[in-house]
Design a protein around this motif. Structure first.
Motif, PDB file in Angstrom:
ATOM      1  N   ALA A 104      -8.534   0.167   1.863  1.00  0.00           N
ATOM      2  CA  ALA A 104      -7.955   1.337   1.195  1.00  0.00           C
ATOM      3  C   ALA A 104      -8.595   2.615   1.714  1.00  0.00           C
ATOM      4  O   ALA A 104      -7.918   3.632   1.911  1.00  0.00           O
ATOM      5  CB  ALA A 104      -8.161   1.227  -0.318  1.00  0.00           C
ATOM      6  N   LEU A 123      -9.292  -1.031  -9.630  1.00  0.00           N
ATOM      7  CA  LEU A 123      -8.583  -1.053 -10.899  1.00  0.00           C
ATOM      8  C   LEU A 123      -8.432  -2.468 -11.425  1.00  0.00           C
ATOM      9  O   LEU A 123      -8.366  -2.690 -12.623  1.00  0.00           O
ATOM     10  CB  LEU A 123      -7.198  -0.428 -10.726  1.00  0.00           C
ATOM     11  CG  LEU A 123      -7.203   1.027 -10.297  1.00  0.00           C
ATOM     12  CD1 LEU A 123      -5.801   1.496 -10.069  1.00  0.00           C
ATOM     13  CD2 LEU A 123      -7.866   1.889 -11.334  1.00  0.00           C
ATOM     14  N   CYS A 130       0.826  -1.199   0.000  1.00  0.00           N
ATOM     15  CA  CYS A 130       0.000   0.000   0.000  1.00  0.00           C
ATOM     16  C   CYS A 130       0.860   1.248   0.000  1.00  0.00           C
ATOM     17  O   CYS A 130       2.021   1.204   0.393  1.00  0.00           O
ATOM     18  CB  CYS A 130      -0.954   0.008   1.186  1.00  0.00           C
ATOM     19  SG  CYS A 130      -0.124  -0.264   2.736  1.00  0.00           S
ATOM     20  N   LYS A 131       0.260   2.328  -0.440  1.00  0.00           N
ATOM     21  CA  LYS A 131       0.954   3.609  -0.458  1.00  0.00           C
ATOM     22  C   LYS A 131      -0.060   4.693  -0.130  1.00  0.00           C
ATOM     23  O   LYS A 131      -1.167   4.691  -0.658  1.00  0.00           O
ATOM     24  CB  LYS A 131       1.528   3.844  -1.843  1.00  0.00           C
ATOM     25  CG  LYS A 131       2.439   5.003  -1.895  1.00  0.00           C
ATOM     26  CD  LYS A 131       3.432   4.930  -3.019  1.00  0.00           C
ATOM     27  CE  LYS A 131       4.437   6.041  -2.770  1.00  0.00           C
ATOM     28  NZ  LYS A 131       4.815   6.792  -3.883  1.00  0.00           N
ATOM     29  N   TYR A 143      -3.488   3.892  -2.085  1.00  0.00           N
ATOM     30  CA  TYR A 143      -3.531   2.845  -3.094  1.00  0.00           C
ATOM     31  C   TYR A 143      -3.203   1.543  -2.385  1.00  0.00           C
ATOM     32  O   TYR A 143      -2.239   1.466  -1.631  1.00  0.00           O
ATOM     33  CB  TYR A 143      -2.487   3.137  -4.172  1.00  0.00           C
ATOM     34  CG  TYR A 143      -2.273   2.017  -5.147  1.00  0.00           C
ATOM     35  CD1 TYR A 143      -1.124   1.244  -5.109  1.00  0.00           C
ATOM     36  CD2 TYR A 143      -3.216   1.735  -6.124  1.00  0.00           C
ATOM     37  CE1 TYR A 143      -0.913   0.209  -5.997  1.00  0.00           C
ATOM     38  CE2 TYR A 143      -3.018   0.703  -7.018  1.00  0.00           C
ATOM     39  CZ  TYR A 143      -1.865  -0.048  -6.948  1.00  0.00           C
ATOM     40  OH  TYR A 143      -1.667  -1.082  -7.828  1.00  0.00           O
ATOM     41  N   SER A 165      -5.549  10.242   0.297  1.00  0.00           N
ATOM     42  CA  SER A 165      -5.663   9.243  -0.769  1.00  0.00           C
ATOM     43  C   SER A 165      -4.781   8.057  -0.440  1.00  0.00           C
ATOM     44  O   SER A 165      -3.823   8.188   0.326  1.00  0.00           O
ATOM     45  CB  SER A 165      -5.253   9.846  -2.100  1.00  0.00           C
ATOM     46  OG  SER A 165      -3.970  10.406  -1.993  1.00  0.00           O
ATOM     47  N   LYS A 203      -6.483  -4.551  -6.967  1.00  0.00           N
ATOM     48  CA  LYS A 203      -5.866  -3.228  -6.827  1.00  0.00           C
ATOM     49  C   LYS A 203      -6.964  -2.180  -6.693  1.00  0.00           C
ATOM     50  O   LYS A 203      -7.861  -2.110  -7.521  1.00  0.00           O
ATOM     51  CB  LYS A 203      -5.008  -2.925  -8.047  1.00  0.00           C
ATOM     52  CG  LYS A 203      -3.916  -3.958  -8.190  1.00  0.00           C
ATOM     53  CD  LYS A 203      -3.040  -3.740  -9.396  1.00  0.00           C
ATOM     54  CE  LYS A 203      -1.895  -4.716  -9.296  1.00  0.00           C
ATOM     55  NZ  LYS A 203      -1.454  -5.360 -10.454  1.00  0.00           N
ATOM     56  N   LEU A 222      -7.971   2.028  -5.535  1.00  0.00           N
ATOM     57  CA  LEU A 222      -7.570   3.402  -5.245  1.00  0.00           C
ATOM     58  C   LEU A 222      -8.655   4.064  -4.400  1.00  0.00           C
ATOM     59  O   LEU A 222      -9.830   3.890  -4.687  1.00  0.00           O
ATOM     60  CB  LEU A 222      -7.481   4.207  -6.539  1.00  0.00           C
ATOM     61  CG  LEU A 222      -6.177   4.305  -7.298  1.00  0.00           C
ATOM     62  CD1 LEU A 222      -6.408   5.089  -8.555  1.00  0.00           C
ATOM     63  CD2 LEU A 222      -5.126   4.991  -6.460  1.00  0.00           C
ATOM     64  N   GLU A 240      -2.952  -2.830  -2.667  1.00  0.00           N
ATOM     65  CA  GLU A 240      -2.977  -4.050  -3.470  1.00  0.00           C
ATOM     66  C   GLU A 240      -3.091  -5.220  -2.518  1.00  0.00           C
ATOM     67  O   GLU A 240      -2.286  -5.333  -1.598  1.00  0.00           O
ATOM     68  CB  GLU A 240      -1.652  -4.206  -4.235  1.00  0.00           C
ATOM     69  CG  GLU A 240      -1.571  -3.489  -5.525  1.00  0.00           C
ATOM     70  CD  GLU A 240      -0.239  -3.736  -6.209  1.00  0.00           C
ATOM     71  OE1 GLU A 240       0.405  -4.766  -5.925  1.00  0.00           O
ATOM     72  OE2 GLU A 240       0.155  -2.886  -7.013  1.00  0.00           O
ATOM     73  N   SER A 298     -11.432  -3.703 -15.124  1.00  0.00           N
ATOM     74  CA  SER A 298     -10.996  -4.384 -13.907  1.00  0.00           C
ATOM     75  C   SER A 298     -11.215  -5.887 -13.942  1.00  0.00           C
ATOM     76  O   SER A 298     -10.527  -6.610 -13.246  1.00  0.00           O
ATOM     77  CB  SER A 298     -11.717  -3.798 -12.701  1.00  0.00           C
ATOM     78  OG  SER A 298     -13.107  -3.903 -12.881  1.00  0.00           O
ATOM     79  N   CYS A 322     -11.498  -2.520  -0.710  1.00  0.00           N
ATOM     80  CA  CYS A 322     -11.972  -1.139  -0.727  1.00  0.00           C
ATOM     81  C   CYS A 322     -12.038  -0.570   0.676  1.00  0.00           C
ATOM     82  O   CYS A 322     -11.653   0.579   0.920  1.00  0.00           O
ATOM     83  CB  CYS A 322     -13.368  -1.069  -1.351  1.00  0.00           C
ATOM     84  SG  CYS A 322     -13.318  -1.193  -3.120  1.00  0.00           S
ATOM     85  N   VAL A 371      -1.124   9.384  -2.523  1.00  0.00           N
ATOM     86  CA  VAL A 371      -0.753   9.234  -3.932  1.00  0.00           C
ATOM     87  C   VAL A 371      -1.270  10.390  -4.789  1.00  0.00           C
ATOM     88  O   VAL A 371      -0.729  10.655  -5.851  1.00  0.00           O
ATOM     89  CB  VAL A 371      -1.265   7.907  -4.519  1.00  0.00           C
ATOM     90  CG1 VAL A 371      -0.477   6.761  -3.949  1.00  0.00           C
ATOM     91  CG2 VAL A 371      -2.714   7.699  -4.221  1.00  0.00           C
TER      92      VAL A 371
END
Lengths: 301, 259
Positions: free
Chosen positions: B141, B128, B27-28, B40, B38, B47, B49, B42, B82, B138, B31
């Protein structure tokens, strides 16, 4: 046919912020984590009580002032304090006040009684003044103001009762996160390269040619509401302003604090690149690192 | 697909994991520069966002505010590319409306909305790449994006999906955690659980797919709950790393101001 250069970079080559050693992670708290407390503590922002325990509700650093414990998050919407200088945009004209967007949770309020009337008169605002409100400030205008009061629900009440505040005319607005602006004595800076900068506490930074700010102070009788849009700004000034904007974005990208010294150093370090090159991510990191280095040398002296 | 078993005789799943192993999570945070927060995320090949705007003033529709707390609006959408077949998904259809409602309920109980009267918080989620456990990814994230935006939460909201592999050769059916697309479509129940791990409370529980016998609910729910707690450990580490990095940069630059 002339083709401009297109810059394509791979995402895996992206430069990230440098990694940090483990021992600096101690004072950090994440949501839901217990905070060790002493007896008789008071809870501040960023915390909540669950029964007997005090828990963090945001991810950030613990700040303790005697018995008041609060957690300050990295990023948040602007929380106004009395006396802050803000730059905002008018979004609505209501009956006796204007609604200003200042990047806070609720829109700020600029009361008709908190502005200087043109002509500098001191009188009670009449119904004619209400009808002329739209002539002073319309939707979409940018103003600089100071926070006079904070209402109970958190909305701010602004005032422009000094000659240095008022409508802003020609220049560039840069939006950054509010936590990157340091609280200083002076937020209006006239930089040596011919531009002037207003660092709003709410994260809105206004860059304009130096003559713009002087003009506002000269027109004492106008109370700061005259906007000189016809005056032409020369190309050299425009380039200085564009370069400053890119420098500020580069510093904000690397999460560095913005104040007059860091902006001046960043500007000087950026002279070896062209203005358009400053928009590339690796150049932005480069400029930020060089500025950091220079600030370090300053402290070392 | 005939003859494909969810759990092989060596105890391995279709993608080589053990029944209690999660997929790799990367994760990040931070972004995007325009939203307030925000993230991201995985989870294996899924994936997602997430972008959070707020809390901010409600402009047009004043009736959608509460006088004493914030109004939360979630929007879930899957990108057309997706899934394995390119499928155009209209925004307001029943399925995404139901997902939106579920997400609203989850975050209304996790965010400390009483601090923001008359404001609105918008959470936008975009899948994505969908490879199973889309809803869980989701929720995870969105939690990271809310933490990035500095919005106070009671705790991390971690979500995990678990299923039950049918019994083979007389062995009792084994619950498996963190399902992927193949396991989802092969049939079998999917129990989706969202919890606040540190407070040990469940905020959302959903069962999809086939029915689940009452005697099996406890082990499957237990598996999902421990899966969520493990996910929280991963997210916590990522959040600490991100905050430490930003603080480090800020300290280095802020020292010059006091001089």
């Amino acid at each position: 046919m002339e083709v401009t250069d297109v810059n394509i970079r791979l995402a895996c080559d992206r430069i990230c912020l440098p990694a940090v050693s483990e021992n600096e992670v101690q004072k950090l708290f994440t949501p839901g984590e217990d905070i060790p407390t002493c007896a008789g503590f008071m809870r501040g922002h960023g915390t909540y009580t669950e029964g007997e325990d005090l828990k963090a509700s945001v991810a950030g650093v613990k700040e303790q002032v005697n018995k008041l414990i609060s957690i300050k998050p990295l990023k948040s919407r602007y929380n106004g304090e009395i006396g802050d200088v803000v730059v905002g945009r008018v979004v609505e004209v209501q009956q006796k006040r204007w609604k200003i967007d200042t990047n806070a949770r609720l829109e700020s309020v600029l009361l008709l009684s908190s502005v200087n009337l043109p002509g500098g008169e001191l009188r009670r605002r009449s119904s004619e003044d209400e009808k002329m409100m739209r002539k002073y400030l319309q939707e979409g205008d940018l103003i600089s103001a100071e926070v006079m009061n904070v209402y109970q629900d958190g909305a701010l009440s602004l005032h422009t009762r000094s000659l240095k505040y008022g409508k802003l005319s020609q220049g560039v607005l840069v939006k950054v996160f509010p936590s990157l602006i340091m609280r200083r004595k002076n937020h209006f800076h006239s930089l040596p390269n011919g531009a002037a900068v207003i660092l709003g506490n709410n994260g809105f930074v206004w860059i304009c040619p130096a003559s713009g700010l002087e003009h506002q102070e000269d027109s004492g009788s106008a109370g700061g509401f005259i906007q000189d849009l016809e005056k032409e700004v020369p190309k050299a000034d425009r380039e200085v302003i564009a370069r400053l904007k890119n420098c500020i974005l580069a510093l904000a990208n690397s999460k560095m604090m913005l104040y007059d010294t860091s902006i001046i150093y960043a500007y000087e370090e950026s002279m070896k690149f062209t203005v358009t090159e400053l928009l590339l991510p690796d150049v932005m990191v480069d400029v930020a690192n060089l500025t950091q280095h220079r600030l370090h040398l300053d402290i070392a002296e | 697909m005939a003859g494909l078993q969810l759990l092989s005789e060596y105890g391995l799943r279709v993608d080589g994991r053990r029944p209690n192993e999660l997929r790799q999570i990367r994760c990040k945070m931070g972004v995007f520069s325009q939203p307030d927060g925000s993230a991201y995320l995985e989870q294996g090949n899924t994936k997602v966002l997430a972008a959070v705007y707020g809390p901010h003033e409600v402009r047009l529709n004043r009736s959608k505010t509460h006088h004493d707390r914030a109004y939360i609006n979630c929007q879930f959408s899957m990108a057309v590319f997706s899934t394995s077949e390119r499928k155009r998904r209209p925004r307001g259809d029943r399925k995404s409306q139901e997902m939106d409602m579920n997400l609203n309920q989850i975050f209304e109980s996790a965010i400390r909305t009483e601090l923001y009267p008359r404001s609105r918080i918008d959470i936008y989620l975009e899948v994505l790449q969908a490879d199973g456990s889309n809803f869980s990814a989701c929720v995870n994230a969105a939690t990271l994006a809310l933490i990035d935006a500095g919005i106070p939460l009671k705790d991390y909201v971690c979500s995990c999906t678990s299923t039950l592999a049918p019994s083979q050769g007389g062995a009792p059916p084994t619950p498996m955690v963190d399902v992927n697309h193949v396991e989802e479509t092969l049939g079998g129940p999917g129990l989706n659980m969202s919890t606040l791990p540190r407070l040990d409370s469940v905020v959302h529980l959903e069962l999809s797919g086939t029915r689940l016998h009452l005697s099996h609910i406890d082990p499957v729910a237990e598996k999902a709950s421990t899966g969520a707690a493990d996910i929280m450990a991963v997210l916590d580490k990522a959040v600490r790393g991100h905050v430490a990095q930003c603080l480090h940069a800020r300290e280095l630059s802020g020292q010059g101001a006091d001089a």
